[in-house]
Design a protein around this motif. Structure first.
Motif, PDB file in Angstrom:
ATOM      1  N   THR A  94      38.885  42.646  50.850  1.00 37.65           N
ATOM      2  CA  THR A  94      39.880  41.718  51.257  1.00 37.65           C
ATOM      3  C   THR A  94      40.428  40.432  50.368  1.00 37.65           C
ATOM      4  O   THR A  94      39.591  40.194  49.646  1.00 37.65           O
ATOM      5  CB  THR A  94      40.007  41.654  52.611  1.00 37.65           C
ATOM      6  N   ALA A  95      41.618  39.813  50.745  1.00 40.94           N
ATOM      7  CA  ALA A  95      42.025  38.812  50.120  1.00 40.94           C
ATOM      8  C   ALA A  95      40.722  37.561  50.389  1.00 40.94           C
ATOM      9  O   ALA A  95      40.415  37.622  51.512  1.00 40.94           O
ATOM     10  CB  ALA A  95      43.148  38.291  50.649  1.00 40.94           C
ATOM     11  N   GLY A  96      40.391  36.894  49.171  1.00 34.97           N
ATOM     12  CA  GLY A  96      39.370  35.909  49.295  1.00 34.97           C
ATOM     13  C   GLY A  96      38.068  36.535  48.795  1.00 34.97           C
ATOM     14  O   GLY A  96      36.974  35.783  49.052  1.00 34.97           O
ATOM     15  N   THR A  97      37.841  37.659  48.690  1.00 36.60           N
ATOM     16  CA  THR A  97      36.660  38.522  48.166  1.00 36.60           C
ATOM     17  C   THR A  97      36.657  39.121  46.681  1.00 36.60           C
ATOM     18  O   THR A  97      37.904  38.893  46.208  1.00 36.60           O
ATOM     19  CB  THR A  97      36.111  39.414  49.167  1.00 36.60           C
ATOM     20  N   SER A  98      35.828  39.653  46.372  1.00 32.14           N
ATOM     21  CA  SER A  98      35.527  40.288  45.242  1.00 32.14           C
ATOM     22  C   SER A  98      34.563  41.625  45.220  1.00 32.14           C
ATOM     23  O   SER A  98      33.798  41.328  46.214  1.00 32.14           O
ATOM     24  CB  SER A  98      35.313  39.380  44.058  1.00 32.14           C
ATOM     25  N   ALA A  99      34.445  42.302  44.263  1.00 31.95           N
ATOM     26  CA  ALA A  99      33.509  43.307  44.402  1.00 31.95           C
ATOM     27  C   ALA A  99      33.406  43.937  43.000  1.00 31.95           C
ATOM     28  O   ALA A  99      34.041  43.852  42.017  1.00 31.95           O
ATOM     29  CB  ALA A  99      34.123  44.718  45.048  1.00 31.95           C
ATOM     30  N   LEU A 100      32.098  44.251  42.791  1.00 30.88           N
ATOM     31  CA  LEU A 100      31.392  44.941  41.531  1.00 30.88           C
ATOM     32  C   LEU A 100      31.431  46.369  41.804  1.00 30.88           C
ATOM     33  O   LEU A 100      30.517  46.775  42.680  1.00 30.88           O
ATOM     34  CB  LEU A 100      30.307  44.137  41.051  1.00 30.88           C
ATOM     35  N   PHE A 124      31.484  40.527  47.478  1.00 30.95           N
ATOM     36  CA  PHE A 124      31.071  39.194  47.652  1.00 30.95           C
ATOM     37  C   PHE A 124      32.128  38.224  48.513  1.00 30.95           C
ATOM     38  O   PHE A 124      33.390  38.860  48.251  1.00 30.95           O
ATOM     39  CB  PHE A 124      30.991  38.710  45.956  1.00 30.95           C
ATOM     40  N   ASP A 125      31.678  37.084  48.885  1.00 31.37           N
ATOM     41  CA  ASP A 125      32.505  36.486  49.753  1.00 31.37           C
ATOM     42  C   ASP A 125      33.557  35.587  49.001  1.00 31.37           C
ATOM     43  O   ASP A 125      33.963  34.544  49.830  1.00 31.37           O
ATOM     44  CB  ASP A 125      31.658  35.775  50.749  1.00 31.37           C
ATOM     45  N   ASP A 126      33.686  35.507  47.613  1.00 35.12           N
ATOM     46  CA  ASP A 126      34.756  34.779  47.004  1.00 35.12           C
ATOM     47  C   ASP A 126      35.322  35.655  45.868  1.00 35.12           C
ATOM     48  O   ASP A 126      34.588  36.469  45.392  1.00 35.12           O
ATOM     49  CB  ASP A 126      34.005  33.371  46.664  1.00 35.12           C
ATOM     50  N   PRO A 127      36.420  35.255  45.290  1.00 31.43           N
ATOM     51  CA  PRO A 127      36.955  36.004  44.288  1.00 31.43           C
ATOM     52  C   PRO A 127      36.306  35.881  42.979  1.00 31.43           C
ATOM     53  O   PRO A 127      36.502  36.797  42.276  1.00 31.43           O
ATOM     54  CB  PRO A 127      38.306  35.046  44.014  1.00 31.43           C
ATOM     55  N   GLY A 128      35.545  35.086  42.755  1.00 32.21           N
ATOM     56  CA  GLY A 128      34.762  34.874  41.503  1.00 32.21           C
ATOM     57  C   GLY A 128      33.070  35.567  41.359  1.00 32.21           C
ATOM     58  O   GLY A 128      32.536  35.669  40.400  1.00 32.21           O
ATOM     59  N   GLY A 129      32.909  35.929  42.551  1.00 30.26           N
ATOM     60  CA  GLY A 129      31.702  36.422  42.719  1.00 30.26           C
ATOM     61  C   GLY A 129      31.061  37.901  41.859  1.00 30.26           C
ATOM     62  O   GLY A 129      30.084  37.755  41.260  1.00 30.26           O
ATOM     63  N   ALA A 130      32.270  38.582  41.975  1.00 28.54           N
ATOM     64  CA  ALA A 130      31.919  40.096  41.473  1.00 28.54           C
ATOM     65  C   ALA A 130      31.706  39.682  39.737  1.00 28.54           C
ATOM     66  O   ALA A 130      30.873  40.351  39.019  1.00 28.54           O
ATOM     67  CB  ALA A 130      32.884  40.766  41.552  1.00 28.54           C
ATOM     68  N   GLU A 131      32.830  38.915  39.141  1.00 27.65           N
ATOM     69  CA  GLU A 131      32.546  38.730  37.825  1.00 27.65           C
ATOM     70  C   GLU A 131      31.273  37.892  37.468  1.00 27.65           C
ATOM     71  O   GLU A 131      30.563  38.333  36.303  1.00 27.65           O
ATOM     72  CB  GLU A 131      33.847  37.857  37.339  1.00 27.65           C
ATOM     73  N   ALA A 132      30.761  36.916  38.094  1.00 28.40           N
ATOM     74  CA  ALA A 132      29.462  36.497  37.917  1.00 28.40           C
ATOM     75  C   ALA A 132      28.349  37.409  38.003  1.00 28.40           C
ATOM     76  O   ALA A 132      27.525  37.630  37.392  1.00 28.40           O
ATOM     77  CB  ALA A 132      29.254  35.414  38.871  1.00 28.40           C
ATOM     78  N   ALA A 133      28.536  38.245  38.976  1.00 25.82           N
ATOM     79  CA  ALA A 133      27.594  39.512  39.173  1.00 25.82           C
ATOM     80  C   ALA A 133      27.589  40.509  38.218  1.00 25.82           C
ATOM     81  O   ALA A 133      26.368  40.716  37.751  1.00 25.82           O
ATOM     82  CB  ALA A 133      27.720  39.892  40.726  1.00 25.82           C
ATOM     83  N   ALA A 134      28.784  40.800  37.441  1.00 24.77           N
ATOM     84  CA  ALA A 134      28.889  41.578  36.399  1.00 24.77           C
ATOM     85  C   ALA A 134      27.896  40.960  34.987  1.00 24.77           C
ATOM     86  O   ALA A 134      27.174  41.728  34.703  1.00 24.77           O
ATOM     87  CB  ALA A 134      30.248  41.858  36.069  1.00 24.77           C
TER      88      ALA A 134
END
Length: 161
Positions: free
Chosen positions: A113-119, A9-19
């Motif tokens: 990378t910095a500024g992203t997130s991953a699930l 995800f293109d933001d640090p919180g995207g993966a948590e929301a996706a989870a």
């Protein structure tokens, strides 16, 4: 069929929301989540933060070791130049038997990378297309490795209870 997936995800919180979205899909019977981990990397931080879910209690310890090896090598081992290739190569030797190859590991390392997130998720009996539709609003990108039955058995034997 068991699958190892990485949603970036293109933001640090995207993966948590996706989870949270993935858990909802599981509660609706669209997918079975064996386990998942979230990596969040806010801008300005040297390293990301990781959170392992341990969705399956009886597999928690073994999958915890899997997530520790995978995420630790990808994001926390200080790697520069030739050492980067050696670390990814060593990790690939451990993960190839479960369908995660060196190219995928390099892609994950380059894209998260910095500024992203991953699930990161290990799932089975799911419709990844229908689950993926739920992630469109998150500006996510799916990198998936579908595991064969033999690879699934190897994963569960290697990192299981």
């Amino acid at each position: 069929m068991t699958a190892f997936t990485v949603w970036k995800f293109d933001d640090p919180g995207g993966a948590e929301a996706a989870a949270a979205n993935l858990k909802q899909a599981a509660s609706e019977g669209l997918i079975t989540v064996v386990d998942h981990a979230v990596v969040s990397w806010p801008e300005g931080q040297a390293n990301p933060t990781t959170k392992q879910a341990h969705d399956s209690e009886w597999r928690g310890t073994g999958l915890g070791a899997f997530w520790g090896l995978l995420l630790g090598t990808l994001f926390f081992v200080p790697i520069i130049g030739a050492a980067a290739g050696a670390a990814i190569g060593a990790l690939a030797r451990h993960t190839e038997a479960v369908g995660i190859d060196r190219k995928q590991l390099e892609t994950i390392r380059e894209q998260v990378t910095a500024g992203t997130s991953a699930l990161f998720a290990v799932t089975q009996e799911g419709d990844l297309d229908r689950v993926g539709e739920r992630f469109h609003g998150f500006r996510g990108k799916l990198i998936a490795t579908n595991l064969t039955e033999a690879e699934r058995s190897t994963l569960l034997e290697t990192f299981g209870p």
